[in-house]
Structure formats: C-alpha cells, structure tokens
Design an enzyme around this catalytic site. Structure first.
Site, PDB file in Angstrom:
ATOM      1  N   LYS A 203       0.855  -1.193   0.000  1.00  6.95           N
ATOM      2  CA  LYS A 203       0.000   0.000   0.000  1.00  6.95           C
ATOM      3  C   LYS A 203       0.882   1.231   0.000  1.00  6.95           C
ATOM      4  CE  LYS A 203      -1.120   2.744   3.019  1.00  6.95           C
ATOM      5  NZ  LYS A 203      -1.432   3.433   4.278  1.00  6.95           N
TER       6      LYS A 203
HETATM    7  C1  R5P Z   1      -3.410   3.602   8.636  1.00  6.57           C
HETATM    8  O1  R5P Z   1      -3.933   3.786   9.702  1.00  6.57           O
HETATM    9  C2  R5P Z   1      -3.816   2.484   7.850  1.00  6.57           C
HETATM   10  O2  R5P Z   1      -2.825   1.839   7.162  1.00  6.57           O
HETATM   11  C3  R5P Z   1      -4.982   2.773   6.920  1.00  6.57           C
HETATM   12  O3  R5P Z   1      -5.558   1.535   6.720  1.00  6.57           O
HETATM   13  C4  R5P Z   1      -4.596   3.365   5.581  1.00  6.57           C
HETATM   14  O4  R5P Z   1      -3.843   4.525   5.746  1.00  6.57           O
HETATM   15  C5  R5P Z   1      -5.791   3.654   4.702  1.00  6.57           C
HETATM   16  O5  R5P Z   1      -6.647   4.573   5.283  1.00  6.57           O
HETATM   17  P1  R5P Z   1      -6.853   6.060   4.731  1.00  6.57           P
HETATM   18  O6  R5P Z   1      -7.479   5.923   3.388  1.00  6.57           O
HETATM   19  O7  R5P Z   1      -7.745   6.712   5.726  1.00  6.57           O
HETATM   20  O8  R5P Z   1      -5.502   6.701   4.626  1.00  6.57           O
END
Ligand code: R5P
Length: 296
Positions: A203
């Site tokens: 990610k």
């Molecule tokens: C961080 O807290 C996590 O990896 C989240 O799952 C990730 O950042 C995705 O969430 P957002 O779209 O709110 O950034």
C-alpha cells in the site's frame, strides 16, 4: 472392503491436447503456492484484477477517530460493498459478522499512538491467531527513512516468513516518516524495498508526478491509500488516476467513512476501481445515490 468389481480402465486421456497452464493474474505472483494464489484471488477480483479495500484499522493508534466512534453503526453497513475489510483483530471480533464472508486484511502490528513516535511498532498478532481468524492477509507498516525503519523492515519480514509457512500473503503498508518528502522518489524506494524483501502486495500513496514510475518500479501489485479526507470529487479523481496509471486498487478509509454519504461513496469508488468509471461520472453516481439514500 472396497468394491473392486466392475472397475473400468480409463480411456479418454486427451492425447495430443496440451494441459492449459494459465498465468496467475497478479503481477509478481506467478510462482506463489496454491494457497497464496487462492487467498490473493479473494483479495483481488480476478475479473478486474483490482480491489476495493475498506480500511478501518486507524483506531490501533488513533483511537476513536471521526467516523470510527462506533464501527458497528458506521462501518458495518459499508462492509457488503467492499472487496476486503482491513481491520484489527479487536474490531474484527467486535464488529464484523463472520457470516458476511469477506476476506480480511488483518492489521498485525501495534506499539505506538498519535502521542508518540509512529514508526515504533512491533508485530502484535501471532500467526496461529491469524489462521484462527481466517485472515486472507497480514499487514504491517514499513517505515522507510523513519526513526525505527530497521525494526519496521524486521516486522514485515517476520510476517512474510510466518505467512509463507501457511500460505498467507503479507501487505506492506508504507508509513511515511515525519521528515520524508511524499514524492515518487520516496514511494519508489519504499515500495521497491517492500517487494524485494518478499511482500506480496504493497500500500502506498498516489503522487501527481511520476506515479507510473512508482508502479513500474514495483514488481508486485500496489494499492493506494485514500489519506486525509478531501472533497469527494477529488478523492474519486485521485482513485481514477491511480488505477489508470497502474495501481491494482485502493485501500481507502477516511475518504469513505468520513464522506457526507459513506454508502454512496464506497459504491462510486467501486465503479472507478473495477469499471474505470471517469471521476465525473462517478461523482454524479455519488450524488444520485446520496440523494436516493437521503430520501429513503
Ligand atoms: C493507517 O492507519 C492504515 O494503514 C490505513 O488503513 C490506511 O492509511 C488507509 O486509510 P486512509 O485511506 O484513511 O488513509
């Protein structure tokens, strides 16, 4: 005793018909074992090759942030529209209906809060627990350039090593160190390191300049996080550009659950990710669904 009377010899061996060897649909994953590929096929839609991960794991360091005060009330209605649920084991047991059958990306790290150094994590979930929870993947942060970079690489490596024993993929989540510039050079470095240490997907964040270089320099599928809440059209535009430039989906939290209409937003994001719907059309879809939901 087995009945051995009347056994017939096989006749139809398809002589001359070669066995079909189908390449696996996700990049960098062709040589993985059957169990890994099976779980990856639950995480990513084999038709589109992409995924909408609904992320609501933020509480593991942010506590009851806006939109996640009551996961049972705000997130549960969104779950049927997601391809994957990304959450902690706490939220999973407390709020996710096991009969829903959604694949789980299990947050397997912890160790810090918004009051302390974010990169100081450890692996908080044993592999047996992940198996018990039927997790489809394990996730932890990789903090390149941050104070605890070394430890975070160790954390992700531990998940990879344990997951490889049982066929459970690892998602490396690029956490950005406080002093790092969020550009293609940084994300290119972080995602490539994640791939080289053996993560199965990664990610990262979308960047306006050079995102295609990040995608192409990363030999495993890459999904983009939503990041801080921005206007719906901007979030849909970001998702569209990311997918158009080669991302294999989104791992989106705040831009869905903090939206004016989370139910409408997750459906619009879905259309962008799986159908490559243009941001303008997806925004219109969001508006239409939002007014339908308000009227209902
Ligand atoms: C961080 O807290 C996590 O990896 C989240 O799952 C990730 O950042 C995705 O969430 P957002 O779209 O709110 O950034």
């Amino acid at each position: 005793m087995a009945d051995l009377d009347g056994l017939k010899d096989g006749k139809d061996f398809g002589i001359g018909i070669p066995v079909k060897e189908k390449p696996f649909f996700l990049k960098g994953s062709n040589h993985l074992d059957w169990g890994m590929q099976s779980r990856l096929s639950r995480l990513f839609n084999p038709k589109s090759g992409r995924t909408v991960m609904l992320a609501f794991d933020h509480g593991y360091f942010q506590g009851p942030t806006t939109g996640l005060e009551r996961i049972d009330l705000t997130i549960a209605p969104l779950m049927p529209y997601a391809d994957v649920l990304m959450c902690t084991r706490g939220a999973l047991r407390q709020t996710v209906d096991p009969t829903l059958g959604k694949p789980i990306a299990l947050r397997a790290s912890a160790g810090q809060s918004i009051l302390t150094e974010l990169s100081n994590e450890f692996i908080s979930v044993e592999i047996e627990e992940a198996i018990r929870l039927n997790a489809s993947c394990l996730a932890a942060q990789i903090y390149i350039g941050a104070k605890y970079e070394h430890n975070s690489i160790k954390n992700v490596s531990k998940l990879i090593n344990e997951g490889m024993r049982y066929g459970i993929p690892t998602l490396a989540v690029t956490g950005v160190g406080g002093d790092m510039v969020r550009d293609a050079r940084y994300f290119g470095l972080a995602t490539r390191i994640a791939a080289e240490i053996g993560s199965h997907y990664v990610k990262t964040y979308y960047v306006e300049e050079g995102f295609e270089q990040v995608v192409n320099g990363c030999p495993i599928p890459l999904v983009i996080a939503g990041g801080k809440k921005i206007p719906e059209l901007d979030a849909l535009t970001m998702a569209f550009k990311g997918i158009d430039q080669g991302a294999a989906g989104v791992d989106m939290g705040r831009n869905i659950f903090q939206s004016e209409s989370p139910l409408a937003m997750i459906q619009a994001v879905n259309a962008v990710v799986h159908e490559l719907m243009t941001p303008e059309k997806a925004y219109q879809m969001f508006q239409d669904l939002k007014s339908d939901l308000t009227r209902a």
